[in-house]
Design a protein around this motif. Structure first.
Motif, short mmCIF file in Angstrom:
data_model
loop_
_atom_site.label_atom_id
_atom_site.label_comp_id
_atom_site.label_asym_id
_atom_site.label_seq_id
_atom_site.Cartn_x
_atom_site.Cartn_y
_atom_site.Cartn_z
N VAL A 1 0.84 -1.20 0.00
CA VAL A 1 0.00 0.00 0.00
C VAL A 1 0.88 1.25 0.00
CG1 VAL A 1 -1.74 1.32 1.28
CG2 VAL A 1 -1.94 -1.17 1.10
N ASN A 2 1.91 1.27 0.83
CA ASN A 2 2.81 2.41 0.87
C ASN A 2 3.43 2.66 -0.52
OD1 ASN A 2 2.27 2.29 3.61
ND2 ASN A 2 4.30 1.57 4.18
N SER A 3 3.82 1.58 -1.18
CA SER A 3 4.46 1.69 -2.49
C SER A 3 3.47 2.15 -3.56
CB SER A 3 5.09 0.36 -2.90
OG SER A 3 6.05 -0.03 -1.95
N MET A 4 2.20 1.76 -3.42
CA MET A 4 1.18 2.19 -4.38
C MET A 4 1.02 3.70 -4.33
SD MET A 4 -1.68 -0.94 -4.21
CE MET A 4 -2.82 0.08 -3.40
N THR A 5 1.12 4.27 -3.15
CA THR A 5 0.93 5.72 -3.05
C THR A 5 2.22 6.49 -3.28
OG1 THR A 5 1.17 5.65 -0.63
CG2 THR A 5 -1.06 5.51 -1.51
N GLU A 6 3.34 5.94 -2.85
CA GLU A 6 4.61 6.66 -2.96
C GLU A 6 5.25 6.53 -4.34
OE1 GLU A 6 9.04 7.09 -0.91
OE2 GLU A 6 7.79 5.39 -0.33
N LEU A 7 5.29 5.34 -4.89
CA LEU A 7 6.08 5.10 -6.11
C LEU A 7 5.27 4.86 -7.38
CD1 LEU A 7 8.88 2.85 -4.62
CD2 LEU A 7 9.04 5.23 -5.29
N ALA A 8 4.15 4.17 -7.27
CA ALA A 8 3.41 3.78 -8.47
C ALA A 8 3.05 4.94 -9.39
CB ALA A 8 2.17 2.98 -8.09
N PRO A 9 2.70 6.12 -8.85
CA PRO A 9 2.33 7.21 -9.76
C PRO A 9 3.45 7.67 -10.70
CG PRO A 9 1.52 7.66 -7.54
CD PRO A 9 2.44 6.47 -7.44
#
Length: 190
Positions: free
Chosen positions: A105-113
């Motif tokens: 979840v953290n990676s979806m918000t921090e890096l995925a965009p």
């Protein structure tokens, strides 16, 4: 005689996973990775091509652990509602040694965009978990454990979103009572 390189690499990935999980990708410095893994800067870069490479391996490691536990649970003979309860309570009562929240979840918000490689890795992982949930819900529906009119894929999306929301709420400081009230409300759908 030193430890085999494969052991050192696996241990470093586990330690890096916890560091990234605690602080996030951007906020985890190379120095913090050295402290977490016990490796020197040159050893980290000799073993892993870059911080991004180490992060990707740590994220994959996290996903493999979580997906194996989910698949194992969903393949049991428990009733569907008990399976879903267990999944929700993993977010309500995580293991005491775990950082709050969820690395995915953290990676979806921090890096995925802005990181296509990580975004694609996360997309495939999310599809896998939703499919595991959908199949378990479909089986429960076929056994008459839930209303036959309920859509297993929609319910899988709902459970996935609820668990993600619980993880974000936990990272944001929501207390256990608050998390439990969210999980109980979600469980009422089943």
């Amino acid at each position: 005689m030193g430890r085999p390189r494969k052991f050192e690499e696996e241990r470093a990935i586990e330690a890096a996973m916890r560091a990234f999980w605690s602080a996030g990708y951007e906020a985890t410095s190379t120095q913090e990775l050295c402290a977490a893994t016990g490796l020197g800067r040159s050893s980290i870069y000799n073993t892993f091509a870059s911080k991004h490479d180490l992060f990707e391996k740590a994220l994959r490691h996290y996903m493999e652990q979580r997906n194996a536990a989910l698949a194992e649970l969903l393949e049991t003979d428990l009733l569907l509602k008990e399976k879903i309860r267990t999944v929700l309570w993993w977010a309500v009562d995580p293991d005491p040694g775990e950082p709050p929240g969820c690395l995915v979840v953290n990676s979806m918000t921090e890096l995925a965009p802005h990181d296509q490689e990580i975004a694609e890795l996360l997309r495939r992982d999310n599809e896998r978990r939703r499919e595991l949930l959908r199949a378990a819900i479909e089986t429960g529906r076929a056994r008459g454990e839930i209303d036959p009119g309920k859509d297993p894929l929609a319910l899988a999306h709902f459970v996935f979103a609820t668990v993600s929301g619980l993880r974000v709420a936990a990272r944001g400081g929501t207390d256990r009572d608050g998390l439990e009230s969210i999980a109980k409300t979600a469980l009422g759908v089943f």
